[in-house]
Design a protein around this motif. Structure first.
Motif, PDB file in Angstrom:
ATOM      1  N   GLU A 163       0.840  -1.196   0.000  1.00 11.15           N
ATOM      2  CA  GLU A 163       0.000   0.000   0.000  1.00 11.15           C
ATOM      3  C   GLU A 163       0.877   1.248   0.000  1.00 11.15           C
ATOM      4  OE1 GLU A 163      -3.231   0.031  -0.260  1.00 11.15           O
ATOM      5  OE2 GLU A 163      -3.383  -2.162  -0.241  1.00 11.15           O
ATOM      6  N   LEU A 164       0.543   2.189  -0.870  1.00  8.52           N
ATOM      7  CA  LEU A 164       1.336   3.407  -1.007  1.00  8.52           C
ATOM      8  C   LEU A 164       1.450   4.156   0.319  1.00  8.52           C
ATOM      9  CD1 LEU A 164       2.863   5.459  -2.713  1.00  8.52           C
ATOM     10  CD2 LEU A 164       0.657   6.467  -3.349  1.00  8.52           C
ATOM     11  N   LEU A 203       9.952  -5.207  -7.534  1.00  7.00           N
ATOM     12  CA  LEU A 203       9.878  -3.895  -6.894  1.00  7.00           C
ATOM     13  C   LEU A 203       8.434  -3.394  -6.878  1.00  7.00           C
ATOM     14  CD1 LEU A 203      11.400  -1.407  -5.725  1.00  7.00           C
ATOM     15  CD2 LEU A 203      11.533  -0.550  -8.068  1.00  7.00           C
ATOM     16  N   LEU A 204       7.982  -2.941  -5.709  1.00  7.45           N
ATOM     17  CA  LEU A 204       6.629  -2.402  -5.579  1.00  7.45           C
ATOM     18  C   LEU A 204       6.636  -0.879  -5.555  1.00  7.45           C
ATOM     19  CD1 LEU A 204       5.205  -4.832  -2.848  1.00  7.45           C
ATOM     20  CD2 LEU A 204       4.876  -4.942  -5.324  1.00  7.45           C
ATOM     21  N   PHE A 205       7.447  -0.304  -4.664  1.00 10.85           N
ATOM     22  CA  PHE A 205       7.511   1.151  -4.542  1.00 10.85           C
ATOM     23  C   PHE A 205       8.935   1.567  -4.153  1.00 10.85           C
ATOM     24  CE2 PHE A 205       3.107   0.196  -3.339  1.00 10.85           C
ATOM     25  CZ  PHE A 205       2.401   1.078  -4.150  1.00 10.85           C
ATOM     26  N   THR A 206       9.302   2.768  -4.544  1.00  9.28           N
ATOM     27  CA  THR A 206      10.464   3.437  -3.969  1.00  9.28           C
ATOM     28  C   THR A 206       9.996   4.797  -3.453  1.00  9.28           C
ATOM     29  OG1 THR A 206      11.149   4.537  -6.027  1.00  9.28           O
ATOM     30  CG2 THR A 206      12.045   2.327  -5.582  1.00  9.28           C
ATOM     31  N   ALA A 225      12.847   1.182  -0.413  1.00 10.39           N
ATOM     32  CA  ALA A 225      12.327   0.423  -1.554  1.00 10.39           C
ATOM     33  C   ALA A 225      11.653  -0.827  -1.019  1.00 10.39           C
ATOM     34  CB  ALA A 225      13.452   0.050  -2.524  1.00 10.39           C
ATOM     35  N   THR A 226      10.435  -1.105  -1.501  1.00 10.13           N
ATOM     36  CA  THR A 226       9.690  -2.274  -1.022  1.00 10.13           C
ATOM     37  C   THR A 226       9.531  -3.275  -2.159  1.00 10.13           C
ATOM     38  OG1 THR A 226       7.489  -1.403  -1.570  1.00 10.13           O
ATOM     39  CG2 THR A 226       8.437  -0.759   0.543  1.00 10.13           C
ATOM     40  N   TYR A 227       9.563  -4.564  -1.808  1.00 11.37           N
ATOM     41  CA  TYR A 227       9.515  -5.642  -2.788  1.00 11.37           C
ATOM     42  C   TYR A 227       8.414  -6.640  -2.441  1.00 11.37           C
ATOM     43  CZ  TYR A 227      13.871  -3.783  -4.560  1.00 11.37           C
ATOM     44  OH  TYR A 227      14.810  -2.948  -5.109  1.00 11.37           O
ATOM     45  N   ASP A 228       8.062  -7.455  -3.428  1.00 19.80           N
ATOM     46  CA  ASP A 228       6.982  -8.421  -3.210  1.00 19.80           C
ATOM     47  C   ASP A 228       7.427  -9.654  -2.440  1.00 19.80           C
ATOM     48  OD1 ASP A 228       8.534  -9.676  -5.100  1.00 19.80           O
ATOM     49  OD2 ASP A 228       6.989  -9.754  -6.655  1.00 19.80           O
ATOM     50  N   SER A 229       8.728  -9.793  -2.196  1.00 19.70           N
ATOM     51  CA  SER A 229       9.227 -10.932  -1.435  1.00 19.70           C
ATOM     52  C   SER A 229      10.581 -10.597  -0.838  1.00 19.70           C
ATOM     53  CB  SER A 229       9.345 -12.174  -2.324  1.00 19.70           C
ATOM     54  OG  SER A 229      10.376 -12.001  -3.284  1.00 19.70           O
ATOM     55  N   ALA A 230      10.957 -11.341   0.206  1.00 23.72           N
ATOM     56  CA  ALA A 230      12.262 -11.137   0.834  1.00 23.72           C
ATOM     57  C   ALA A 230      13.422 -11.488  -0.098  1.00 23.72           C
ATOM     58  CB  ALA A 230      12.351 -11.946   2.133  1.00 23.72           C
ATOM     59  N   PRO A 231      13.341 -12.589  -0.893  1.00 23.53           N
ATOM     60  CA  PRO A 231      14.444 -12.881  -1.814  1.00 23.53           C
ATOM     61  C   PRO A 231      14.695 -11.785  -2.832  1.00 23.53           C
ATOM     62  CG  PRO A 231      13.138 -14.851  -1.473  1.00 23.53           C
ATOM     63  CD  PRO A 231      12.393 -13.719  -0.829  1.00 23.53           C
ATOM     64  N   HIS A 232      13.617 -11.163  -3.367  1.00 29.24           N
ATOM     65  CA  HIS A 232      13.810 -10.076  -4.326  1.00 29.24           C
ATOM     66  C   HIS A 232      14.470  -8.877  -3.655  1.00 29.24           C
ATOM     67  CE1 HIS A 232      10.519 -11.677  -7.252  1.00 29.24           C
ATOM     68  NE2 HIS A 232      11.715 -12.107  -7.574  1.00 29.24           N
ATOM     69  N   ALA A 321      10.972   0.326   9.059  1.00 30.17           N
ATOM     70  CA  ALA A 321      10.641  -0.692   8.055  1.00 30.17           C
ATOM     71  C   ALA A 321      10.083  -1.942   8.726  1.00 30.17           C
ATOM     72  CB  ALA A 321      11.879  -1.040   7.229  1.00 30.17           C
ATOM     73  N   GLN A 322      10.664  -2.331   9.864  1.00 26.71           N
ATOM     74  CA  GLN A 322      10.168  -3.512  10.576  1.00 26.71           C
ATOM     75  C   GLN A 322       8.802  -3.249  11.194  1.00 26.71           C
ATOM     76  OE1 GLN A 322      11.760  -6.776  10.755  1.00 26.71           O
ATOM     77  NE2 GLN A 322       9.550  -6.907  11.056  1.00 26.71           N
ATOM     78  N   GLN A 323       8.617  -2.071  11.769  1.00 25.61           N
ATOM     79  CA  GLN A 323       7.327  -1.739  12.354  1.00 25.61           C
ATOM     80  C   GLN A 323       6.217  -1.796  11.312  1.00 25.61           C
ATOM     81  OE1 GLN A 323       8.421   2.085  13.971  1.00 25.61           O
ATOM     82  NE2 GLN A 323       8.899   1.255  16.000  1.00 25.61           N
ATOM     83  N   ALA A 324       6.494  -1.312  10.108  1.00 24.11           N
ATOM     84  CA  ALA A 324       5.489  -1.342   9.043  1.00 24.11           C
ATOM     85  C   ALA A 324       5.141  -2.778   8.672  1.00 24.11           C
ATOM     86  CB  ALA A 324       5.995  -0.580   7.821  1.00 24.11           C
TER      87      ALA A 324
END
Length: 336
Positions: A163-164, A203-206, A225-232, A321-324
């Motif tokens: 989510e943005l 990649l989802l958002f930067t 930067a957020t991704y759809d998975s931890a490996p990415h 980042a962890q809290q989110a």
């Protein structure tokens, strides 16, 4: 846990300890990392630069990805260090074990149950490091039990930030930094993989924001930067780390562990940098991989407080980042 495994392998190599447990652990790590191009690259660096921090970081990052993607890998590590399945007990077990160190300085032995080992430097170092790894495995097992019981208080979650509004919340406003810092414009947010190469897959958002103060000048550029998975996310973090490592303008600097893995680089000392008021300035970048999120900080300061301030900013971003990902509103701040 990945850090403990790398420490065990490095200690064994440095001391020349060739215990069966360390041999099994090394074979397991090589087998697992050898399945991917990134893993093979990390192993190649480990072989080419034995004992180097860069090689250890590369192997540690890939192990982190493997451990997160395969919960059963931790059990395989345990089995490598203590071969054979644990006994099945119908009642809570009572464990009685004797550890005896005997003999003179030249003929000392270490007795662990039925095992009799020569007391050499390599054996002592290996037993100590294996003990650390096993302690971490026990801790992981206890965390799994807590999760199964439904008590996830303080549990670290890994989840895509799709989510943005959530992504933007990882970036702090002026309240997140010391009072004299002010925003230097609205956050810049990019959606999806526009302009990215193959390494940006998933990649989802930067999002990026800049905070600054005057007298003396301090500027913090905060990036997420957020991704759809931890490996990415891990693959992109490693690419960024490689780019920084290969830069002739930056040198690796010490930085405390944050998130899954972290790193920091200082702009090469000796290069004269001045701000608009002709003041000498210092500049460095630090980043962390936190589950599905990559965070980076670029910090510039005109006074000699670069490292503590950079650490505070980096920890704030990693915590937010962890809290989110935990599903709570990011609230971590930086004080320096």
């Amino acid at each position: 846990m990945a850090s403990a495994i790398v420490a065990a392998l490095a200690s064994g190599a440095a001391s020349g300890a060739g215990t069966a447990a360390l041999t099994r652990l090394a074979e397991l790590v090589r087998s697992r990392l050898g399945r991917s191009d990134e893993g093979r690259g990390a192993l190649g660096l480990w072989d080419a630069e034995p004992g180097s921090e860069r090689a250890a970081e590369a192997v540690r990052a890939r192990l982190t990805v493997e451990l997160e993607g395969d919960p059963g890998l931790a059990e395989q590590v345990r089995a490598a260090l203590l071969p054979g399945p644990p006994p099945v007990a119908t009642h809570p077990p009572t464990i009685t074990q004797r550890v005896h160190v005997g003999g003179n300085a030249n003929h000392a032995t270490i007795n662990v149950g039925p095992l009799h080992l020569k007391k050499t430097t390599g054996v002592v170092v290996t037993l100590a490091v294996i003990g650390v790894v096993l302690a971490l495995l026990v801790a992981l097992g206890l965390r799994s039990v807590v999760r199964l019981l439904g008590d996830d208080g303080g549990e670290r979650k890994v989840a895509p930030l799709s989510e943005l509004a959530t992504v933007k919340s990882v970036l702090p406003d002026s309240d997140g930094l010391p009072a004299e810092f002010r925003s230097q414009g609205d956050p810049v947010v990019t959606t999806g993989e526009r302009g990215c190469q193959s390494e940006c897959e998933g990649l989802l958002f930067t999002a990026k924001t800049t905070m600054g103060r005057e007298g003396p000048q301090k500027t913090a550029v905060l990036y997420v930067a957020t991704y759809d998975s931890a490996p990415h996310a891990a693959r992109e973090f490693e690419q960024i780390r490689r780019d920084l490592t290969e830069s002739s303008e930056k040198t690796l600097m010490s930085f405390p562990p944050m998130g899954d893995t972290s790193t920091a680089y200082r702009f090469t000392p000796g290069k004269i940098m001045l701000n608009e008021d002709d003041e000498s300035i210092e500049e460095a970048e630090a980043g962390a991989l936190v589950g599905t999120v990559v965070v980076f900080v670029r910090y510039t300061t005109a006074v000699g407080d670069l490292e503590p301030s950079l650490t505070a900013l980096g920890r704030m971003m990693a915590d937010r980042a962890q809290q989110a990902q935990n599903g709570s509103t990011p609230s971590a701040t930086a004080s320096f």
